[in-house]
Design a protein around this motif. Structure first.
Motif, mmCIF file in Angstrom:
data_model
loop_
_atom_site.group_PDB
_atom_site.id
_atom_site.type_symbol
_atom_site.label_atom_id
_atom_site.label_comp_id
_atom_site.label_asym_id
_atom_site.label_seq_id
_atom_site.Cartn_x
_atom_site.Cartn_y
_atom_site.Cartn_z
ATOM 1 N N MET A 150 64.520 2.746 37.483
ATOM 2 C CA MET A 150 64.021 3.972 37.035
ATOM 3 C C MET A 150 62.553 3.508 36.336
ATOM 4 S SD MET A 150 64.812 7.729 35.334
ATOM 5 C CE MET A 150 65.327 6.410 33.529
ATOM 6 N N LYS A 151 62.921 3.033 35.161
ATOM 7 C CA LYS A 151 61.810 2.639 34.305
ATOM 8 C C LYS A 151 60.494 1.769 34.776
ATOM 9 C CE LYS A 151 64.454 3.072 30.054
ATOM 10 N NZ LYS A 151 64.632 2.581 28.638
ATOM 11 N N LEU A 152 61.008 0.875 35.711
ATOM 12 C CA LEU A 152 60.174 -0.076 36.571
ATOM 13 C C LEU A 152 59.448 0.602 37.840
ATOM 14 C CD1 LEU A 152 61.993 -3.485 35.952
ATOM 15 C CD2 LEU A 152 60.039 -2.305 34.334
ATOM 16 N N HIS A 153 59.750 1.889 38.044
ATOM 17 C CA HIS A 153 59.500 2.423 39.294
ATOM 18 C C HIS A 153 59.696 1.647 40.371
ATOM 19 C CE1 HIS A 153 57.433 5.125 36.657
ATOM 20 N NE2 HIS A 153 56.761 3.918 36.033
ATOM 21 N N LEU A 154 61.149 0.783 40.452
ATOM 22 C CA LEU A 154 61.536 0.132 41.648
ATOM 23 C C LEU A 154 62.526 0.817 42.467
ATOM 24 C CD1 LEU A 154 61.741 -3.266 39.530
ATOM 25 C CD2 LEU A 154 59.858 -2.596 40.935
ATOM 26 N N ARG A 155 62.324 0.406 43.702
ATOM 27 C CA ARG A 155 63.592 1.238 44.534
ATOM 28 C C ARG A 155 64.749 0.676 44.620
ATOM 29 N NH1 ARG A 155 61.947 1.838 50.808
ATOM 30 N NH2 ARG A 155 62.510 -0.593 50.747
ATOM 31 N N ASP A 156 64.836 -0.748 44.745
ATOM 32 C CA ASP A 156 66.071 -1.353 44.787
ATOM 33 C C ASP A 156 66.161 -2.944 43.953
ATOM 34 O OD1 ASP A 156 64.954 -3.109 46.579
ATOM 35 O OD2 ASP A 156 65.680 -1.860 48.072
ATOM 36 N N ARG A 157 67.283 -3.728 44.044
ATOM 37 C CA ARG A 157 67.297 -4.699 43.498
ATOM 38 C C ARG A 157 66.489 -5.709 44.165
ATOM 39 N NH1 ARG A 157 72.874 -4.363 41.437
ATOM 40 N NH2 ARG A 157 73.385 -6.561 41.201
ATOM 41 N N ALA A 158 66.306 -5.628 45.335
ATOM 42 C CA ALA A 158 65.086 -6.694 46.036
ATOM 43 C C ALA A 158 63.847 -6.657 45.413
ATOM 44 C CB ALA A 158 65.149 -6.194 47.479
ATOM 45 N N GLN A 159 63.393 -5.434 45.105
ATOM 46 C CA GLN A 159 62.139 -5.118 44.384
ATOM 47 C C GLN A 159 62.200 -5.751 43.096
ATOM 48 O OE1 GLN A 159 60.672 -1.121 45.031
ATOM 49 N NE2 GLN A 159 59.846 -1.755 46.977
ATOM 50 N N ALA A 160 63.424 -5.562 42.349
ATOM 51 C CA ALA A 160 63.484 -5.946 40.999
ATOM 52 C C ALA A 160 63.448 -7.579 40.877
ATOM 53 C CB ALA A 160 64.718 -5.619 40.530
ATOM 54 N N VAL A 161 63.704 -8.306 41.988
ATOM 55 C CA VAL A 161 63.846 -9.454 42.002
ATOM 56 C C VAL A 161 62.252 -10.176 41.881
ATOM 57 C CG1 VAL A 161 64.064 -11.683 43.207
ATOM 58 C CG2 VAL A 161 65.952 -10.096 43.126
ATOM 59 N N VAL A 162 61.361 -9.392 42.747
ATOM 60 C CA VAL A 162 60.266 -9.780 42.991
ATOM 61 C C VAL A 162 59.399 -9.317 41.591
ATOM 62 C CG1 VAL A 162 57.911 -9.235 44.041
ATOM 63 C CG2 VAL A 162 59.770 -9.375 45.389
ATOM 64 N N PHE A 163 59.711 -8.215 41.164
ATOM 65 C CA PHE A 163 59.143 -7.901 39.882
ATOM 66 C C PHE A 163 59.352 -8.903 38.682
ATOM 67 C CE2 PHE A 163 59.237 -5.877 35.754
ATOM 68 C CZ PHE A 163 57.971 -5.037 35.559
ATOM 69 N N ALA A 164 60.610 -9.093 38.690
ATOM 70 C CA ALA A 164 60.898 -10.215 37.418
ATOM 71 C C ALA A 164 60.207 -11.475 37.322
ATOM 72 C CB ALA A 164 62.323 -10.301 37.524
ATOM 73 N N TYR A 165 60.114 -12.132 38.636
ATOM 74 C CA TYR A 165 59.571 -13.450 38.768
ATOM 75 C C TYR A 165 57.973 -13.372 38.544
ATOM 76 C CZ TYR A 165 63.802 -15.704 39.603
ATOM 77 O OH TYR A 165 65.053 -16.421 39.463
ATOM 78 N N GLU A 166 57.549 -12.264 39.041
ATOM 79 C CA GLU A 166 55.862 -12.161 39.288
ATOM 80 C C GLU A 166 55.563 -11.766 37.720
ATOM 81 O OE1 GLU A 166 54.666 -9.478 42.127
ATOM 82 O OE2 GLU A 166 54.481 -10.984 43.681
ATOM 83 N N ALA A 167 56.481 -10.899 37.026
ATOM 84 C CA ALA A 167 56.080 -10.736 35.733
ATOM 85 C C ALA A 167 56.356 -11.801 34.664
ATOM 86 C CB ALA A 167 56.976 -9.412 35.104
#
Length: 217
Positions: A193-210
């Motif tokens: 919710m805080k990162l405006h992500l839909r699911d865990r797959a997007q969380a993986v991309v976000f974490a590595y790109e960030a």
């Protein structure tokens, strides 16, 4: 009504095999098949399935481009990419397109069925072997400044994001942090919710790109 599934693969024998496995389940139904990406987009618009099993390499329109078109529409189904583990760049592009998970074509039938149920329930499916290859492909990408949204996460939520990026399940995260499954689900929901992500797959991309997690760390 059960889980409505569309199968998109340019190999007829693969489609037949997938249909037999899916239709054998009492709570699942194959509502359409496509032999290329353009046909997949058209069939999804017509049948409104819950899940799309999408091959990456198809004629006329590849699976990732087709998935991107499908996921860009309101009420989009969830897409599981079927892969033979060919190129990491393809898998990375699939994550960026918003797919909900990967599944190896050599996976056993019971894993296919479980994967459909997991994704249909709102979770993302990240096969640890495939995720590892995707993560490795991030190595050497340009460094970027940490996005400001990270400041909204508590230390525990940042820890959960890190574990998500490593491909851990909720149960594995609970074991790692010595907390209950319900607590992990709450943390995961808040992170998304805080990162405006839909699911865990997007969380993986976000974490590595960030830069929250780096390959090999």
């Amino acid at each position: 009504m059960g889980i409505r599934v569309v199968i998109a693969d340019d190999q007829a024998m693969v489609r037949v095999g997938l249909r037999m496995v899916v239709d054998n389940e009492p709570d699942m139904t194959v509502v359409g098949e496509a032999s290329d990406g353009l046909e997949a987009v058209s069939i999804v618009r017509r049948t409104r399935p819950d899940i799309v099993l999408m091959d990456i390499t198809m004629p006329r329109l590849d699976g990732i481009s087709a998935a991107a078109q499908i996921l860009d529409e309101p009420g989009a189904p969830r897409v599981i990419i079927l892969t033979t583990f060919d190129t990491d760049e393809n898998l990375y592009a699939a994550l960026r397109a918003g797919i909900s998970g990967f599944l190896l074509k050599v996976s056993p039938p019971e894993q296919l069925i479980e994967s459909i149920r997991v994704v249909n329930s709102g979770e993302a499916l990240l096969d640890p072997a495939v995720t590892g290859r995707v993560i490795a492909s991030f190595a050497g990408r340009a460094e970027v400044a940490p996005p400001p949204e990270l400041d909204d996460l508590t230390p525990r939520e940042l820890e959960v994001l890190t574990l998500l990026a490593r491909g851990l399940t909720n149960a594995e995260i609970a074991q790692e942090l010595f907390v209950g499954d319900a607590t992990v689900k709450t943390h995961v929901a808040r992170v998304l919710m805080k990162l405006h992500l839909r699911d865990r797959a997007q969380a993986v991309v976000f974490a590595y790109e960030a830069g929250v997690v780096r390959p090999g760390a």
